[in-house]
Design an enzyme around this catalytic site. Sequence first.
Site, PDB file in Angstrom:
ATOM      1  N   LYS A  55       0.787  -1.038   0.010  1.00 40.26           N
ATOM      2  CA  LYS A  55       0.024   0.090   0.096  1.00 40.26           C
ATOM      3  C   LYS A  55       0.848   1.336  -0.021  1.00 40.26           C
ATOM      4  O   LYS A  55       0.572   2.309  -0.542  1.00 40.26           O
ATOM      5  CB  LYS A  55      -0.983   0.084   1.331  1.00 40.26           C
ATOM      6  CG  LYS A  55      -2.035  -0.894   1.077  1.00 40.26           C
ATOM      7  CD  LYS A  55      -2.758  -1.304   2.339  1.00 40.26           C
ATOM      8  CE  LYS A  55      -3.749  -2.550   2.140  1.00 40.26           C
ATOM      9  NZ  LYS A  55      -4.374  -3.091   3.333  1.00 40.26           N
ATOM     10  N   GLN A  99      -4.403  -1.997   9.891  1.00 37.05           N
ATOM     11  CA  GLN A  99      -4.259  -3.321   9.195  1.00 37.05           C
ATOM     12  C   GLN A  99      -4.940  -4.401  10.206  1.00 37.05           C
ATOM     13  O   GLN A  99      -4.541  -4.569  11.443  1.00 37.05           O
ATOM     14  CB  GLN A  99      -2.868  -3.601   8.703  1.00 37.05           C
ATOM     15  CG  GLN A  99      -2.741  -4.910   8.040  1.00 37.05           C
ATOM     16  CD  GLN A  99      -3.285  -4.769   6.487  1.00 37.05           C
ATOM     17  OE1 GLN A  99      -3.125  -3.674   5.842  1.00 37.05           O
ATOM     18  NE2 GLN A  99      -3.913  -5.969   6.133  1.00 37.05           N
ATOM     19  N   ASP A 122     -11.331   3.159   4.777  1.00 40.11           N
ATOM     20  CA  ASP A 122     -11.656   1.745   4.408  1.00 40.11           C
ATOM     21  C   ASP A 122     -13.247   1.182   5.078  1.00 40.11           C
ATOM     22  O   ASP A 122     -13.357   0.138   5.084  1.00 40.11           O
ATOM     23  CB  ASP A 122     -10.562   0.601   4.926  1.00 40.11           C
ATOM     24  CG  ASP A 122     -10.728  -0.646   4.129  1.00 40.11           C
ATOM     25  OD1 ASP A 122     -11.242  -0.724   3.274  1.00 40.11           O
ATOM     26  OD2 ASP A 122      -9.946  -1.685   4.845  1.00 40.11           O
TER      27      ASP A 122
END
Length: 286
Positions: A55, A99, A122
């Site tokens: 990323k 994450q 996200d």
Amino acid sequence: MTAAKVILDGNQVAMDIKEKLSGRVMSLLEQGIVPCLATILVGDDPSSATYVRMKGNACKRLGIRSIRVELPENTSTDELIAAIQELNADPNVHGILLQHPVPHQIDERAAFEAISIEKDVDGVTTLGFAQNAFGFADFPSCTPEAIVAILDYYHIPIEGKHAVVIGRSPILGKPVSLMLLNKDATVTTCHSKTTNLEDIVRLGDIVVAAVGRPKFVKGDWIKPGAVVLDAGYNEGNIGDVDYADCLEKASAITPVPAGVGPVTIATLLKHTVEAAEKLADFRENS
Ligand code: NAP
């Protein structure tokens, strides 16, 4: 004669998304705003470290700044939330990605909830999830959005189709089910307690695999001509779909790698740029 099969090329879809972003990044830079994504990695899981690195590299290639916050394996929920709050308060950070998964002692839900909605790129907060359910989220979860983006890119109709989603995680199975429902598919969401799974999958015009088990979906579960999207990513670059087996039956299918994965990353970049643009608009209008 059998119809040609379409390999749904995630790299191509990702490229298309990123090409459309480069001018927008330039325009932000001209306004003195450097779009910035902060990724938080707790512990030393090698796969998670790889995802975070991928990323970061993708950000760099597009001129997006990335900050990597690395916390030790024994981090507490409070310590993680404190790190998130610091990023929330930093005006130079536009997106925050925690994450998944985090070490077991951490209350992951509490940590996700600590991310401010403006920076929830996200779609992991309750509010972000709910906005997606209603169909007006700024930032739906990236992998579900990537799956829909692939269908849209290849002009694969969703309306009226029966979509079978295998998996109901809050970041993947559930939000992609809702997104497909909002696009007028008839959706069946399956999980580990589903009975007759194979028979249900056989009804799917669109099958989304989000199980976390390598080569779980077999070719004889697939209705001839169905579209198969494999969100899975298991050790050794193996998807949740038995690709060679399902390729025989499907009219279109995503490979692993080079399917859903690159589009997920491109979507994350897009959300980060959009979060930065929102801030720029806010500054201009206030
Ligand atoms: P997860 O949180 O572990 O959820 C897995 C889901 O699969 C659960 O809902 C579980 O049901 C269901 N399941 C497990 N065994 C099953 C079975 N035998 N039959 C039917 N359903 C079953 O995983 P996730 O985070 O959603 O991720 C799913 C996959 O996507 C993984 O391979 C992951 O690596 C991958 N992924 C890829 C990306 C990307 O960018 N491509 C991003 C995120 C995740 P229960 O709810 O009943 O337990």
